[in-house]
Design a protein around this motif. Structure first.
Motif, PDB file in Angstrom:
ATOM      1  N   SER A  21     -34.125 -36.706  22.883  1.00 28.47           N
ATOM      2  CA  SER A  21     -33.649 -35.362  22.539  1.00 28.47           C
ATOM      3  C   SER A  21     -32.152 -35.318  22.213  1.00 28.47           C
ATOM      4  N   LYS A  22     -31.838 -34.810  21.024  1.00 26.83           N
ATOM      5  CA  LYS A  22     -30.435 -34.615  20.629  1.00 26.83           C
ATOM      6  C   LYS A  22     -29.725 -33.662  21.591  1.00 26.83           C
ATOM      7  N   ASN A  23     -30.358 -32.519  21.860  1.00 32.93           N
ATOM      8  CA  ASN A  23     -29.668 -31.509  22.659  1.00 32.93           C
ATOM      9  C   ASN A  23     -29.550 -31.891  24.129  1.00 32.93           C
ATOM     10  N   GLY A 119     -24.118 -18.630  11.609  1.00 32.16           N
ATOM     11  CA  GLY A 119     -23.350 -17.419  11.892  1.00 32.16           C
ATOM     12  C   GLY A 119     -22.249 -17.756  12.877  1.00 32.16           C
ATOM     13  N   PRO A 120     -21.488 -16.750  13.319  1.00 32.99           N
ATOM     14  CA  PRO A 120     -20.387 -17.036  14.233  1.00 32.99           C
ATOM     15  C   PRO A 120     -20.911 -17.665  15.517  1.00 32.99           C
ATOM     16  N   ARG A 121     -20.192 -18.639  16.038  1.00 28.83           N
ATOM     17  CA  ARG A 121     -20.675 -19.294  17.263  1.00 28.83           C
ATOM     18  C   ARG A 121     -19.548 -19.260  18.275  1.00 28.83           C
ATOM     19  N   PRO A 122     -19.347 -18.101  18.907  1.00 26.08           N
ATOM     20  CA  PRO A 122     -18.211 -17.961  19.813  1.00 26.08           C
ATOM     21  C   PRO A 122     -18.366 -18.838  21.060  1.00 26.08           C
ATOM     22  N   ILE A 123     -17.245 -19.062  21.751  1.00 27.09           N
ATOM     23  CA  ILE A 123     -17.308 -19.860  22.993  1.00 27.09           C
ATOM     24  C   ILE A 123     -16.737 -19.075  24.171  1.00 27.09           C
ATOM     25  N   ASP A 124     -16.728 -17.732  24.025  1.00 29.02           N
ATOM     26  CA  ASP A 124     -16.158 -16.898  25.084  1.00 29.02           C
ATOM     27  C   ASP A 124     -16.845 -17.134  26.440  1.00 29.02           C
ATOM     28  N   LEU A 125     -18.167 -17.328  26.437  1.00 28.44           N
ATOM     29  CA  LEU A 125     -18.875 -17.511  27.707  1.00 28.44           C
ATOM     30  C   LEU A 125     -18.509 -18.848  28.356  1.00 28.44           C
ATOM     31  N   HIS A 126     -18.279 -19.869  27.503  1.00 25.65           N
ATOM     32  CA  HIS A 126     -17.849 -21.177  28.032  1.00 25.65           C
ATOM     33  C   HIS A 126     -16.496 -20.994  28.740  1.00 25.65           C
ATOM     34  N   LEU A 127     -15.583 -20.300  28.053  1.00 26.90           N
ATOM     35  CA  LEU A 127     -14.224 -20.177  28.587  1.00 26.90           C
ATOM     36  C   LEU A 127     -14.210 -19.319  29.850  1.00 26.90           C
ATOM     37  N   PRO A 161     -27.730 -16.054  28.913  1.00 25.47           N
ATOM     38  CA  PRO A 161     -28.009 -17.436  29.343  1.00 25.47           C
ATOM     39  C   PRO A 161     -27.744 -18.459  28.230  1.00 25.47           C
ATOM     40  N   SER A 162     -26.476 -18.596  27.869  1.00 29.21           N
ATOM     41  CA  SER A 162     -26.080 -19.551  26.821  1.00 29.21           C
ATOM     42  C   SER A 162     -26.317 -20.982  27.310  1.00 29.21           C
ATOM     43  N   VAL A 163     -26.930 -21.785  26.456  1.00 33.01           N
ATOM     44  CA  VAL A 163     -27.209 -23.182  26.805  1.00 33.01           C
ATOM     45  C   VAL A 163     -25.892 -23.940  26.994  1.00 33.01           C
ATOM     46  N   GLY A 164     -25.018 -23.847  25.998  1.00 30.11           N
ATOM     47  CA  GLY A 164     -23.756 -24.596  26.051  1.00 30.11           C
ATOM     48  C   GLY A 164     -22.864 -24.153  27.204  1.00 30.11           C
ATOM     49  N   ALA A 165     -22.792 -22.837  27.440  1.00 27.42           N
ATOM     50  CA  ALA A 165     -21.927 -22.342  28.517  1.00 27.42           C
ATOM     51  C   ALA A 165     -22.470 -22.791  29.877  1.00 27.42           C
ATOM     52  N   PRO A 303     -38.520 -20.806  20.887  1.00 24.16           N
ATOM     53  CA  PRO A 303     -37.185 -21.339  20.579  1.00 24.16           C
ATOM     54  C   PRO A 303     -36.695 -20.992  19.173  1.00 24.16           C
ATOM     55  N   THR A 304     -35.459 -20.556  19.086  1.00 16.72           N
ATOM     56  CA  THR A 304     -34.857 -20.255  17.780  1.00 16.72           C
ATOM     57  C   THR A 304     -34.891 -21.475  16.865  1.00 16.72           C
ATOM     58  N   ASP A 305     -34.753 -22.671  17.446  1.00 17.74           N
ATOM     59  CA  ASP A 305     -34.742 -23.883  16.618  1.00 17.74           C
ATOM     60  C   ASP A 305     -36.090 -24.122  15.927  1.00 17.74           C
TER      61      ASP A 305
HETATM   62  C1  UD1 Z   1     -27.947 -24.779  21.892  1.00 19.87           C
HETATM   63  C2  UD1 Z   1     -28.606 -25.833  21.046  1.00 19.87           C
HETATM   64  C3  UD1 Z   1     -29.152 -25.223  19.761  1.00 19.87           C
HETATM   65  C4  UD1 Z   1     -30.052 -24.031  20.074  1.00 19.87           C
HETATM   66  C5  UD1 Z   1     -29.346 -23.054  21.009  1.00 19.87           C
HETATM   67  C6  UD1 Z   1     -30.240 -21.928  21.487  1.00 19.87           C
HETATM   68  C7  UD1 Z   1     -27.362 -27.834  21.586  1.00 19.87           C
HETATM   69  C8  UD1 Z   1     -26.459 -28.909  21.127  1.00 19.87           C
HETATM   70  N1  UD1 Z   1     -27.654 -26.854  20.715  1.00 19.87           N
HETATM   71  O1  UD1 Z   1     -26.836 -24.290  21.150  1.00 19.87           O
HETATM   72  O2  UD1 Z   1     -29.898 -26.212  19.065  1.00 19.87           O
HETATM   73  O3  UD1 Z   1     -30.365 -23.377  18.881  1.00 19.87           O
HETATM   74  O4  UD1 Z   1     -28.869 -23.749  22.186  1.00 19.87           O
HETATM   75  O5  UD1 Z   1     -31.365 -22.428  22.101  1.00 19.87           O
HETATM   76  O6  UD1 Z   1     -27.881 -27.868  22.693  1.00 19.87           O
HETATM   77  N2  UD1 Z   1     -22.872 -17.226  22.492  1.00 19.87           N
HETATM   78  C9  UD1 Z   1     -21.792 -16.382  22.667  1.00 19.87           C
HETATM   79  N3  UD1 Z   1     -20.725 -16.835  23.378  1.00 19.87           N
HETATM   80  C10 UD1 Z   1     -20.689 -18.089  23.902  1.00 19.87           C
HETATM   81  C11 UD1 Z   1     -21.803 -18.941  23.713  1.00 19.87           C
HETATM   82  C12 UD1 Z   1     -22.886 -18.484  22.999  1.00 19.87           C
HETATM   83  O7  UD1 Z   1     -21.795 -15.246  22.198  1.00 19.87           O
HETATM   84  O8  UD1 Z   1     -19.678 -18.458  24.532  1.00 19.87           O
HETATM   85  C13 UD1 Z   1     -24.035 -16.749  21.689  1.00 19.87           C
HETATM   86  C14 UD1 Z   1     -24.220 -17.595  20.423  1.00 19.87           C
HETATM   87  O9  UD1 Z   1     -23.400 -17.128  19.380  1.00 19.87           O
HETATM   88  C15 UD1 Z   1     -25.678 -17.406  20.132  1.00 19.87           C
HETATM   89  C16 UD1 Z   1     -26.298 -17.307  21.528  1.00 19.87           C
HETATM   90  O10 UD1 Z   1     -25.219 -16.989  22.418  1.00 19.87           O
HETATM   91  O11 UD1 Z   1     -25.876 -16.205  19.446  1.00 19.87           O
HETATM   92  C17 UD1 Z   1     -26.977 -18.580  21.997  1.00 19.87           C
HETATM   93  O12 UD1 Z   1     -26.060 -19.634  22.022  1.00 19.87           O
HETATM   94  P1  UD1 Z   1     -26.172 -20.864  23.025  1.00 19.87           P
HETATM   95  O13 UD1 Z   1     -27.358 -20.704  23.917  1.00 19.87           O
HETATM   96  O14 UD1 Z   1     -24.850 -21.052  23.639  1.00 19.87           O
HETATM   97  O15 UD1 Z   1     -26.475 -22.041  22.006  1.00 19.87           O
HETATM   98  P2  UD1 Z   1     -25.727 -23.419  21.885  1.00 19.87           P
HETATM   99  O16 UD1 Z   1     -25.458 -23.976  23.234  1.00 19.87           O
HETATM  100  O17 UD1 Z   1     -24.587 -23.283  20.932  1.00 19.87           O
END
Ligand code: UD1
Length: 424
Positions: A21-23, A119-127, A161-165, A303-305
């Motif tokens: 898995s890439k992710n 689309g925009p991919r903010p990182i506010d939740l990470h920060l 529930p952001s995956v990256g955050a 899943p959106t993917d």
């Molecule tokens: C990960 C996956 C991606 C998948 C996505 C949703 C990886 C490398 N990528 O992306 O393939 O499509 O999960 O399942 O694992 N958001 C904010 N603020 C933030 C972070 C996210 O507003 O700080 C928003 C994003 O813009 C988006 C939504 O939350 O609309 C989901 O994003 P997130 O779950 O964080 O996706 P990724 O981790 O970027």
């Protein structure tokens, strides 16, 4: 520029072993720096995003080498805490290194990741999550400067529930003193895989797969070996390719529950599905019908993917399918490309309405993003004549030898990876 030439009409038959898995592997590679140890990761797919993560590790002063599907990382000599702009640009999810660098070194400098094709991919939740643990973060000229005077365990409540955050919070929490509790955490299987890796690295962590994750401590190990999970989106892709082309294929060594929403949508369309403990067989030998409305949501939702991929499978299905995309704002760019093949799709905001057509006809199209590109190839397998997919490298970010995988099942597909300056 890469060019994929697909002659539709061949049914797909055979068994597939699905790539790692890439992710899952990307955050695990970032996590490998936390303990300053030697790590052996098995089942790592050969993808441009994985190569980009290896470049970041080397820039940080770590050793990162590949042998077959195994990546060796030695982070003992890590001596930098910055990620330059060109490496951040190469892979948008490189922001996942932020929590890991902070956990290890308590300072980090990254350039701000830009928007992307979804689309925009903010990182506010990470920060926000990192600030809860005591990180001070400032932005200057497009760069993020982060430091902490020792991270402290805290309660982190994610507003989404952001995956990256969630991953960044888990990584940083491993470098914090005291207990961290993450609530409204993402529940994706890749989060569970990251937890299992962090455990083998020496973290006392539990709860992944539920909305509450607790990190209670970290006793770093010197050597770690770990096998990365199988890619559930590649599994879903293969099933959707079979739904488009017809035939019968079996996915081996998979965890069927990880992509059950996609499997059951295909089943409701008339695909025959056989689920076993570690395999899924799909057989498609009849006209498909439109499934119930498809709404993307965080896991365990659809899943959106997989949305573009299931849409490919719906293009010729009898009836109307309504898609609602709730995760990313701009995730229907593949729809206009499907229409070039003769599809009937109406997009209004977050909703796309697909009305099944009796035939798709090959045409030149462009891969708009990773999964959208794969979905075009899936649709082309079920189209009459030849489809040429022009791709600036999106598909290789997520699929290892996609052409060979499909050819092994009987597809007629040619992949040329060359510079075509005059095209697009
Ligand atoms: C990960 C996956 C991606 C998948 C996505 C949703 C990886 C490398 N990528 O992306 O393939 O499509 O999960 O399942 O694992 N958001 C904010 N603020 C933030 C972070 C996210 O507003 O700080 C928003 C994003 O813009 C988006 C939504 O939350 O609309 C989901 O994003 P997130 O779950 O964080 O996706 P990724 O981790 O970027």
């Amino acid at each position: 520029m890469s060019v994929w030439k697909v002659s539709g009409g061949n049914k797909l038959y055979g068994d597939l072993r699905i790539q790692g898995s890439k992710n899952a592997v990307l955050p695990i590679m970032a996590a490998a720096i936390i303990a300053g140890c030697e790590t052996e990761l098995i089942n790592c797919p050969r993808l441009s995003d994985v190569e980009a993560a290896m470049s970041i590790l080397r820039h940080l002063g770590c050793k990162a080498e590949r042998e077959g599907d195994t990546i060796f990382i030695d982070s003992r000599e890590m001596n930098r805490t910055d990620i330059p702009h060109d490496l951040m640009r190469e892979m948008r999810s490189s922001v996942i290194f932020l929590g890991a660098i902070l956990a290890r070194a308590h300072e980090a400098k990254l350039s701000y990741p830009g928007g992307c094709e979804l689309g925009p991919r903010p990182i506010d939740l990470h920060l926000e999550a990192l600030k809860c643990l005591g990180a001070e973060i400032t932005e200057q000229g497009g760069d993020l400067y982060c430091r902490d005077g020792g991270l402290k365990g805290a309660r982190i409540n994610l507003s989404f529930p952001s995956v990256g955050a969630t991953e960044n919070a888990m990584l940083a929490a491993c470098g914090a003193e005291g207990e961290t509790v993450i609530t409204n955490a993402a529940r994706e299987p890749e989060i569970v895989d990251l937890q299992e890796f962090l455990r083998s690295l020496g973290a006392d962590i539990s709860g992944a797969g539920t909305p509450t994750i607790t990190v209670s401590g970290f006793s770093p190990r010197k050597r770690v070996g770990y096998r990365v999970m199988t890619d559930r989106i590649v599994s879903a892709t293969a099933l959707c390719c079979a739904a488009c082309a017809g035939g019968s294929i079996t996915l081996k060594s998979v965890v069927p529950a990880d992509f059950e929403t996609v499997t059951s949508a295909l089943e409701s369309m008339g695909c025959e599905i056989e689920r076993r403990k570690n395999s899924v067989k799909i057989t498609v030998n009849r006209q498909l019908r439109a499934p119930r409305p498809i709404t993307t949501r965080p896991y365990p939702g659809f899943p959106t993917d997989a949305q573009p991929l299931l849409m490919a499978a719906c293009l010729k299905a009898e009836g109307t399918t309504v898609f609602t995309e709730n995760i990313f704002e701009n995730r229907y760019r593949h729809a206009a490309e499907f229409c070039r093949l003769g599809a009937d799709i109406n997009v209004v905001g977050r909703v796309a309405v697909v009305t099944g057509v009796s035939e798709l006809t090959g045409a030149p199209v462009s891969a708009t993003d990773l999964r959208g590109g794969a979905a075009l190839i899936a649709a082309a397998l079920g189209a009459t004549g030849e489809t040429t997919v022009y791709d600036t490298g999106h598909i290789a970010r997520g699929y290892e030898d996609f052409d060979k995988m499909l050819m092994s099942l009987g597809a007629d597909i040619k992949y040329e990876n060359e510079r075509l300056a005059s095209v697009v």
